[in-house]
Design an enzyme around this catalytic site. Sequence first.
Site, PDB file in Angstrom:
ATOM      1  N   THR A   1       0.802  -1.217   0.000  1.00 16.78           N
ATOM      2  CA  THR A   1       0.000   0.000   0.000  1.00 16.78           C
ATOM      3  C   THR A   1       0.834   1.265   0.000  1.00 16.78           C
ATOM      4  OG1 THR A   1      -1.830  -1.102   1.135  1.00 16.78           O
ATOM      5  CG2 THR A   1      -1.749   1.283   1.314  1.00 16.78           C
TER       6      THR A   1
ATOM      7  N   SER B   1       1.829  -8.026  -0.222  1.00 12.46           N
ATOM      8  CA  SER B   1       2.262  -8.771   0.959  1.00 12.46           C
ATOM      9  C   SER B   1       1.637 -10.158   1.013  1.00 12.46           C
ATOM     10  CB  SER B   1       1.923  -7.999   2.234  1.00 12.46           C
ATOM     11  OG  SER B   1       0.542  -7.694   2.288  1.00 12.46           O
TER      12      SER B   1
ATOM     13  N   THR C   1       1.298  -4.528   4.510  1.00 14.96           N
ATOM     14  CA  THR C   1       1.140  -4.778   5.947  1.00 14.96           C
ATOM     15  C   THR C   1       0.505  -6.122   6.285  1.00 14.96           C
ATOM     16  OG1 THR C   1      -1.017  -3.666   5.963  1.00 14.96           O
ATOM     17  CG2 THR C   1       0.936  -2.317   6.422  1.00 14.96           C
ATOM     18  N   ASP C   2      -0.136  -6.777   5.305  1.00 13.04           N
ATOM     19  CA  ASP C   2      -0.908  -7.976   5.628  1.00 13.04           C
ATOM     20  C   ASP C   2      -0.078  -9.067   6.286  1.00 13.04           C
ATOM     21  OD1 ASP C   2      -3.226  -6.856   4.729  1.00 13.04           O
ATOM     22  OD2 ASP C   2      -3.257  -7.900   2.812  1.00 13.04           O
TER      23      ASP C   2
END
Length: 319
Positions: free
Chosen positions: A11, A49, A81-82
């Site tokens: 992102t 991710s 970030t996942d």
Amino acid sequence: MSVALFTLGGTISVTGGRRLTGADLTAAVPGLSEVGHAVEIQDVEAVSSANLTAAKMLEVVDAASKAVAAGATGVVVTQGTDTLEETAFLVDQVWPHPQPFVLTGAMRNPTLAGPDGPANLLAAVRVACSPAARDLGALVVFKDEIHAARWVRKTHSMSTATFVSPNVGPIGHLVEDRVSVLTRPLRLDGVQGSAEPADLDAIRVALYTVTMDDDGLLLRGLADTHQGLVVAGFGVGHVPAALVPGLEELAARMPVVLTSRTGAGSIGRSTYKSPGSEFDLLQRGLIDGGFLDPYKARVLLRLLLATDDDLATAFGQYV
């Protein structure tokens, strides 16, 4: 002195249909030039991710080690970030240097009002070049908070305050332009053997989350396809009694690690003793996952199986 920046996508670098390069990202950060350390950029293959692999992260660690050997005072990785909590923990297990290895990203992309990427990147660079952050292993820096990789969790699907460390809180903060480390956790022994990407690719570790009225059907035949299993049990490590025979059989054939699905706290050891309790399962050969959440336990077990490290010693550090 310089900071090595590796960009992996996510992102933080998504804007419309174009991926921002490391040069684009750094150009959008006010005050970055005032940090006093040059930022040397390496744009790695852009990947979400969700598609990051352990093998890819080991390649980044290898490149980061070379950067440190060439004089970098620290490392920053930007990614989605996942899976950041998992990649950070993996890095923490294999990063041998005193120089900080800092991971960050963003929850709001640059096309939205109030994107958090520039502030997170600036904070990450400041931490990476701070003497206070040395000898702390891998760190996650988000929203001006510094988290140790072994405790940090992503806890919200959209909030910019998604990263927290439920058991201990952040170990430090960014205050104006200062890096303040408030507590220095003892750095644990990481994986001792050399984990090669090809070896990791060959190791399959399943994660099984126990649910109410669970019949355990998905556990059948698991030992024929996987080399290890992490069980995310209820509370302090409980499962329905109906699952006990199957788990005992699996534990006789491969490592089975018991963790809690709650998101914080440790599993117990002897509080409850009925069939399917933590005491019962540990007596039947399951491995105590301690304070490790299921996701990190899976990362560790996979690394240990790929390196032939001692499982009891490694997991014993988290009890």
